[in-house]
Design a protein around this motif. Structure first.
Motif, PDB file in Angstrom:
ATOM      1  N   ARG A 252     -19.500 -38.423  -5.485  1.00  0.00           N
ATOM      2  CA  ARG A 252     -19.553 -38.717  -6.929  1.00  0.00           C
ATOM      3  C   ARG A 252     -20.630 -39.748  -7.252  1.00  0.00           C
ATOM      4  O   ARG A 252     -20.703 -40.799  -6.617  1.00  0.00           O
ATOM      5  CB  ARG A 252     -18.198 -39.253  -7.391  1.00  0.00           C
ATOM      6  CG  ARG A 252     -18.171 -39.609  -8.878  1.00  0.00           C
ATOM      7  CD  ARG A 252     -16.900 -40.345  -9.251  1.00  0.00           C
ATOM      8  NE  ARG A 252     -16.877 -41.705  -8.745  1.00  0.00           N
ATOM      9  CZ  ARG A 252     -15.842 -42.529  -8.829  1.00  0.00           C
ATOM     10  NH1 ARG A 252     -14.731 -42.106  -9.391  1.00  0.00           N
ATOM     11  NH2 ARG A 252     -15.902 -43.750  -8.360  1.00  0.00           N
TER      12      ARG A 252
ATOM     13  N   SER B 194     -18.257 -32.904  -1.073  1.00  0.00           N
ATOM     14  CA  SER B 194     -18.503 -33.480  -2.403  1.00  0.00           C
ATOM     15  C   SER B 194     -18.617 -35.004  -2.383  1.00  0.00           C
ATOM     16  O   SER B 194     -18.039 -35.676  -1.531  1.00  0.00           O
ATOM     17  CB  SER B 194     -17.391 -33.059  -3.363  1.00  0.00           C
ATOM     18  OG  SER B 194     -16.169 -33.624  -2.951  1.00  0.00           O
TER      19      SER B 194
ATOM     20  N   ASN C  20     -20.057 -35.134 -10.202  1.00  0.00           N
ATOM     21  CA  ASN C  20     -19.599 -34.819  -8.848  1.00  0.00           C
ATOM     22  C   ASN C  20     -20.433 -33.653  -8.329  1.00  0.00           C
ATOM     23  O   ASN C  20     -20.672 -32.690  -9.045  1.00  0.00           O
ATOM     24  CB  ASN C  20     -18.113 -34.432  -8.886  1.00  0.00           C
ATOM     25  CG  ASN C  20     -17.534 -34.359  -7.495  1.00  0.00           C
ATOM     26  OD1 ASN C  20     -17.964 -33.559  -6.669  1.00  0.00           O
ATOM     27  ND2 ASN C  20     -16.569 -35.217  -7.218  1.00  0.00           N
TER      28      ASN C  20
ATOM     29  N   GLU D  28     -12.637 -38.131 -10.348  1.00  0.00           N
ATOM     30  CA  GLU D  28     -13.563 -37.521  -9.387  1.00  0.00           C
ATOM     31  C   GLU D  28     -14.590 -36.606 -10.033  1.00  0.00           C
ATOM     32  O   GLU D  28     -15.759 -36.622  -9.663  1.00  0.00           O
ATOM     33  CB  GLU D  28     -12.773 -36.754  -8.328  1.00  0.00           C
ATOM     34  CG  GLU D  28     -12.101 -37.679  -7.347  1.00  0.00           C
ATOM     35  CD  GLU D  28     -11.462 -36.908  -6.214  1.00  0.00           C
ATOM     36  OE1 GLU D  28     -12.175 -36.178  -5.518  1.00  0.00           O
ATOM     37  OE2 GLU D  28     -10.242 -37.039  -6.051  1.00  0.00           O
TER      38      GLU D  28
END
Ligand code: PLP
Length: 374
Positions: free
Chosen positions: A348, A346, A295, A153
């Motif tokens: 990625r 969040s 990320n 991640e």
């Protein structure tokens, strides 16, 4: 609509034509089952042995230490459950982290239900394992420590040599290293752990193939019943074509990784520089993370909402692991930033040597438009 632009190379990469070619050629050559004793079986076995010898050479391991699986998920399951079952005499304590892929964390949950005690080692502010905490956590009855060399991640690289020293100061404790996201992104020494897993579909190889390196001294209970294959530890008809395709992907990787790394570093530097100029963008990947993984969080939107908005603009990015709910924060971002909102927001971006700077410019523009559209 224009062709979508791919920024999800950590999930999967397109197969390289040389890999596909190798697969097709080897598959049409290998008619006999490599376990059969007749001449056509022996011919397939000779090809398989040759491929494994070359792969072992490349990885600096022994051919017998290579276990081919269906993917890194199976390799991780086999390592964790197989070692746990083989080391009951040592104890039922396992140490891992909150940065693991679900194939590790779910295997650990299963072992917990069987009575294993699982401790997750706290992380430092940069996402690396807190080594003092690790030293405190590993005990004489710890049968296994499992870490990902690079997490999927945030792209944090773990100090695996220091971790190995701590783990091996307990003579019966074994170290499993999930190197699935590390291959091609940072050097991987196959002596870094007692078992090491990876999958070639992360570096332009085929899906449906994984590798577990199990060093000779490691006891492992097979998790598949039913006859010996090329190895005692994973039964089923050997697949020389898949093995040859995996070798080809590894050879390509080893031949180009420096050049690939430099290209990804340029894309990463550009993305970091330009994305941080956008109001509401916070970068979650530490500065020392691998350049292929970036990320970030965009404030005011959940990660999956940003992903959807980017998808509508033609950009494919990802949000934590696909198996967790949209409304749960990313464990990895939460562990690194200790900020629940940021972890929920969040997503990625992952780049590869195929990513162009022009594509990066387009992605930055798309994030800017989304940030302004509130
Ligand atoms: N481990 C890590 C760190 C991963 O990122 C992944 C896949 O994304 C896996 C394991 C599982 O790999 P596979 O899809 O080959 O089963």
């Amino acid at each position: 609509m224009n062709k979508p632009v791919y920024f999800d190379y950590c999930a999967n990469t397109p197969v390289d034509p040389s890999v596909l070619d190798t697969y097709v050629k080897t598959a049409s050559q290998c008619i006999g089952n490599a376990n059969s004793v007749h001449s056509m079986g022996r011919a397939s076995k000779a090809i398989m042995d040759d491929v494994l010898a070359k792969m072992a050479d490349l990885l600096h391991v022994k051919p017998d230490e290579i276990i081919l699986t269906s993917g890194a998920t199976e390799a991780n399951n086999l390592a964790l459950k197989g070692i746990a079952a083989a080391t009951r005499h040592v104890g039922k304590h396992i140490v891992s982290t909150s940065l693991e892929h679900s194939s590790v964390s779910a295997s650990l949950s299963m072992l917990q239900q069987e009575g294993y005690e699982i401790d997750l080692c706290p992380l430092s502010g940069d996402g690396t394992i807190d080594l003092e905490e690790l030293e405190d956590l590993v005990r004489d009855d710890t049968c296994l420590v499992s870490i990902s060399l690079v997490d999927s991640e945030a792209g944090v690289i773990q100090p695996v040599n220091e971790i190995r020293k701590i783990v091996h100061s307990h003579p019966h404790t074994l170290l499993h290293v999930d190197a699935t996201q590390a291959m091609g992104k940072t050097p991987v020494d196959f002596d870094c752990g007692d078992t090491i897993s990876f999958a070639p579909h992360k570096f332009f190889g085929l899906n449906g193939c994984g590798v577990l390196i199990k060093h000779e001294h490691v006891p492992l209970v097979p998790q598949n019943s039913g006859g010996a294959s090329t190895t005692l530890y994973r039964s089923g008809t050997p697949d020389p074509a898949m093995a040859a395709a995996c070798l080809c992907a590894l050879e390509n990787l080893y031949a180009h990784q420096n050049q690939w790394q430099q290209h990804c570093a340029k894309c990463n530097a550009y993305l970091r520089q330009e994305l941080t100029k956008i109001a509401g963008v916070k970068i979650n990947s530490p500065a020392a993370a691998v350049p292929q993984i970036l990320n970030l969080s965009l404030s005011g939107r959940k990660g999956f909402e940003t992903q959807k908005a980017l998808d509508e603009k033609g950009y494919c990015v990802s949000v934590k692991s696909a198996c967790t709910s949209d409304y749960l924060p990313s464990h990895a971002v939460m562990a690194i930033t200790r900020d629940r909102r940021r972890a929920l927001e969040s997503f990625r971006i992952s780049v590869s040597p195929l990513t162009t700077l022009e594509q990066c410019e387009g992605l930055v523009q798309a994030v800017r438009e989304i940030s302004e559209d509130k």
